[in-house]
Design a protein around this motif. Sequence first.
Motif, mmCIF file in Angstrom:
data_model
loop_
_atom_site.group_PDB
_atom_site.id
_atom_site.type_symbol
_atom_site.label_atom_id
_atom_site.label_comp_id
_atom_site.label_asym_id
_atom_site.label_seq_id
_atom_site.Cartn_x
_atom_site.Cartn_y
_atom_site.Cartn_z
ATOM 1 N N UNK A 243 0.828 -1.199 0.000
ATOM 2 C CA UNK A 243 0.000 0.000 0.000
ATOM 3 C C UNK A 243 0.866 1.254 0.000
ATOM 4 N N UNK A 244 0.299 2.327 -0.504
ATOM 5 C CA UNK A 244 1.039 3.580 -0.562
ATOM 6 C C UNK A 244 0.206 4.660 -1.216
ATOM 7 N N UNK A 245 0.839 5.755 -1.518
ATOM 8 C CA UNK A 245 0.186 6.841 -2.232
ATOM 9 C C UNK A 245 0.210 6.531 -3.729
ATOM 10 N N UNK A 246 -0.902 6.747 -4.392
ATOM 11 C CA UNK A 246 -0.937 6.446 -5.813
ATOM 12 C C UNK A 246 -2.248 6.855 -6.455
ATOM 13 N N UNK A 247 -2.324 6.610 -7.752
ATOM 14 C CA UNK A 247 -3.528 6.903 -8.516
ATOM 15 C C UNK A 247 -4.575 5.834 -8.216
ATOM 16 N N UNK A 248 -5.801 6.272 -7.945
ATOM 17 C CA UNK A 248 -6.859 5.305 -7.616
ATOM 18 C C UNK A 248 -7.124 4.347 -8.778
ATOM 19 N N UNK A 249 -6.874 4.793 -10.009
ATOM 20 C CA UNK A 249 -7.023 3.897 -11.158
ATOM 21 C C UNK A 249 -6.065 2.713 -11.091
ATOM 22 N N UNK A 250 -4.971 2.860 -10.366
ATOM 23 C CA UNK A 250 -4.023 1.750 -10.229
ATOM 24 C C UNK A 250 -4.666 0.603 -9.456
ATOM 25 N N UNK A 251 -5.460 0.922 -8.420
ATOM 26 C CA UNK A 251 -6.188 -0.128 -7.707
ATOM 27 C C UNK A 251 -7.191 -0.818 -8.633
ATOM 28 N N UNK A 252 -7.905 -0.027 -9.432
ATOM 29 C CA UNK A 252 -8.894 -0.601 -10.350
ATOM 30 C C UNK A 252 -8.209 -1.481 -11.383
ATOM 31 N N UNK A 253 -7.116 -0.995 -11.964
ATOM 32 C CA UNK A 253 -6.392 -1.772 -12.975
ATOM 33 C C UNK A 253 -5.853 -3.071 -12.384
#
Length: 336
Positions: A243-253
């Motif tokens: 886990x970390x800071x990132x684009x929410x689309x990365x979780x979806x992808x």
Amino acid sequence: MADNLTQELKNALLERAGEALRHWPVPAQQPQFLKYRENAVFRIVLADGRPAALRLHRAGYHDEAALQSELAWMTALKRGGLAVPASIPAADGRSLVPLAGNARFAAQHADVVSWVEGMPLGQTGTPLAQSPGKQTELFFRIGQAMATMHDLADAWQQPPGFHRPAWDAEGLVGGRPLWGRFWECPGLSPQESEALAALRVRLRQALDSHAPRLDYGLIHADLVRENVFITNGGVAFIDFDDCGHGYRLFDIATALLKNRREPAYPAIERALIAGYRSRRDLSDETLAALPLFLTLRSLTYIGWLAQRPGTPDAAGRLSRYLKESLQFADALQIEA
């Protein structure tokens, strides 16, 4: 997992687990060895009879501040009503216990987190067992839970000293990506390495153009099938190690990528997005960048192999990951 380990290593890990458990008020027991990948994970039983998970963290992967931050966020999510593990303090109140190095293991940290009852959604490389209708229902719930997780993250006040990796442009396609320099992975031909290096530059340009319009904050970053549990009450998320800071689309992808070969994939994708949108905004403009993030996520697996050349079937995995990444790039009309 655990099946491909020598008995000698298993015994050493069990001994190390026993060393860690001296710090928790638990009855004498033989921990049940579950897996050994980034961390060694064991099922244990607490003094009140509840099951829990003991984790021996991989030495050198995350520092103490990052591990404490992971536990703090997981616990905050649990308090917010999300089905995730939460920290169980040691006898002295510490959530994280250091273990000194010895002849077999480097210095590392151990923790105990609450048990999540359920079954993994599936296993990578194996077709999903659920019916198409059930898959649609589950991915709708996954989308809902993911949106709730992002909402809770945005509302949470991070404690002083909070530190987690950043899945930003630098972490994905910078000079030193979090999961390794994918264009230098052992096993690539000179031509393949050159193609991936050129692709990295183009992906960075594409990501930079999208970034100002993208939702950014704390993410799980590894919502693969094995880390999504089917429970009596719906779905739960485990293993926040990345886990970390990132684009929410990365979780979806990440949640979608390994399901793209499923016959019901179009319905799976629609269901996850619909579930997410039922609880959190996700504009069509943002969603237009999903193919880019599927490409970026695919490349991280090549980087993962680059840092672990001894991985079983590394050559076969590299071939699959490379083919997939270049196919994604072609669909984006980004020349490699």
